[in-house]
Structure formats: C-alpha cells, structure tokens
Design an enzyme around this catalytic site. Sequence first.
Site, PDB file in Angstrom:
ATOM      1  CD  GLN A  68      -2.650   1.092   2.550  1.00 55.77           C
ATOM      2  OE1 GLN A  68      -2.265   0.310   3.518  1.00 55.77           O
ATOM      3  NE2 GLN A  68      -3.745   1.657   2.839  1.00 55.77           N
ATOM      4  CD  GLU A  99      -5.834  -0.486   6.826  1.00 51.71           C
ATOM      5  OE1 GLU A  99      -4.538  -0.847   7.252  1.00 51.71           O
ATOM      6  OE2 GLU A  99      -5.979   0.608   6.677  1.00 51.71           O
TER       7      GLU A  99
END
Length: 388
Positions: free
Chosen positions: A126, A244
């Site tokens: 990420q 997430e």
Amino acid sequence: MSSVEEFRTEVRGWLRDNLAGEFAALRGRGGPGREHEAFAERLAWERHMAAAGWTCVGWPKEYGGRGATLEEQVAFHEEYALADAPAHVNHIGEQLLGPTLIAFGTPEQRERFLPRIVAVEELWCQGYSEPDAGSDLANVRTRAELDGEEWVVTGQKIWTSLAHASDWCFVVARTEPGSTRHHGLSYLLVPLDQPGVEVRPITQLTGTSEFNEVFFDGARTAASNIVGAPGDGWKIAMATLGFERGVSTLGQQVGFRRELASVVELAKRNGAAEDPLIRDRIIQARIGLEAIRGNALRMLSGVAAGAPGPEASIGKIFWATWHRELGELAMEVRGAGGMLAAGEPYELDDVQRLFLFSRADTVYAGSNEIQRTIIAERVLGLPKEERP
C-alpha cells in the site's frame, strides 16, 4: 445447526486437517513484528489454501471468492485465529485492493488482477504514507504525469508494509499539477519490479524490517492502471481504508485474547499476580477487550446495513491504545529481566516483542490524534482546527 454454524464447523475441520504435516510447524508464525518468520513457507501455505478455495472467502463467487455472508466471514477469521494459523502474506491484496477493485475497478482490471490475488500469485503493498504525509494523507507529494500510454511516477513512500516482498503497489499520487489537499489525487497500480523503483527496508525497534521506504524515480505503469478517473484518488483511498477495518478485526481480537491469557499465566507463575495493582490492570484489560469486541460487532452491523458509522475511528483508537497498554502491562509483569535480550544474535521474547511493536499501534493506520480529529469534526460536528 444454522448455516453459519455449519460453515464454522467446515472451516475448523479443514484447518485441523491441513495445518498438519509440512504445515504443522507454521502455527503461530508471522504477524506484527514477526513478518520475517517462515515467509516462503507461509506463502506456500496460503497457496495451498487457495487451491482448496479458502482465500478471499468474502468476495463474490464471480470474482473467485466463496460469496460468504458477513457472519460467515466473521466465523472464518475467528476460526483461523483460534487454530493459531500463520499470519497471512496476502492480506493487503485480499482485504484491501481486491474489494477496492470489485467496487471501483474496470472489468479489464478485475480480470487482470483479481484471479492472481485469489491464487496468491501476486503480492501487493500500500503506497499511501510519505515523510510529510503520514496520517495527514492529503498532503501527498508523490506525483504522476501521463506520458502517452503510461503514467510516470516520481516521489517517495514510507512505512510501506511488506514492499520488499511485493510485486505491485497501489499508489496515491498527485496527477493534477498545482492541486492541494484532497484534490487532484489519483489511485494508480504500479509494478515494483522495474527500473526507477527502489525499496529500502527500515529496521524497527524489534530488529526486523516489515516496513520499507519506496522511491519512485520515473517509474512507469500503463495508463489503464488507474482506478477510477483522474482526481478520484481520495475517494477511492478512503474506501480502501474502510475495507481495511472489516471482518478480519475479529480474528485480530482472538490474537489479543491469547496475548492477554499469556500475560495472566506469566503473572501467576512469577508471583506478579499477588500485586493488587497488577490484578486490577489485568481486570481492566479484560474489560477493555470485551469493549473492543462489542464495538467491532457494532461497526460490522453498520456495514451490513450499508451505513458504516464512526465506529471504525473509535475502534482504531480503542484497540491501538489497549494493545499498547497491554505491552506495558506485560513488561511490568515480566519484571526487570524484561530489559535484557537473550544475547547474540539479538533476539526478543514474546513479551519484549509485544511491548516494542505495540508502540507503533497508535501511530500506523491513522494515528490516535488524527482519529480524534475525524471524530470531533465529522461525527460531533465541532469546529475544524486551524491548519496552515
């Protein structure tokens, strides 16, 4: 027996039968501060899961998942943690990027990337935080310019988990020159194995290097590897963060419960449990753990109803602070001997690792300060603080 109970029984049985033989030694391996442990073996385990259809269980069936309901996903993650199965190497692709592409990607992007995530053939990291844009993500300075049929990316990302083991990175970059804050950002999919990309591991307090710096110096990716339209980056990045903090947090709490139990056992063995102050802190930790679970279930109820609320930010502050305090309690219980490492090579025991790594919990994935600001401004409607 309900369908969820049947699903839970199936998961439990599969894990019991398959965490055996060559995979038996992987129980409890990996996780925060221990991502270096048996990485190749954990990758093989996860590909074994994929072959049996146990990756991406919550994804729709048309994208390679099982189409599991929210309750079934909770059951899966809880049973996985209860089995002490090894930490996932494909978490970022499966839990973050995959759902993002399902929600916002083009048919071509889904066809190209989703099967390889399901099969654990490509690993992702990420590309959000930067030296001057950590929790304040809107201050991103990494830029990307369109050059014919390719985006050219220049800038630096930091605290990039598992970048050293990843094949691709989803990168938030500024694609509109002169734009500021949330405007002019785009969400790009960038291959890491190319000239113009340098990954530098960062040695942490634990002595390991889960996090990395990633430098882009004219790195390239196809023009089609933009998720959404140019300028949609902030919206899509926030959606990714929402994914997430999903069902996998219930599995995380099983791990927390196991850590607390080990602290209690240590306190009983070394006599620290005789101290009434220690006993009180253990009780408070137990109460806190139940509150964390209650808030997580409340958050998931909101997600199921299609209206996620402030529970995600509240929960992040709560569990991060609780876990950091558990690390402090563990060292108190361990006593003065906890200040000494086992000698060369530099090795930490479980208590020391818990204490050191949990210091980061209140910083990564949105610091406590940023989460409090979000709650104050967006939930309580308080006046925005002045910014330069």
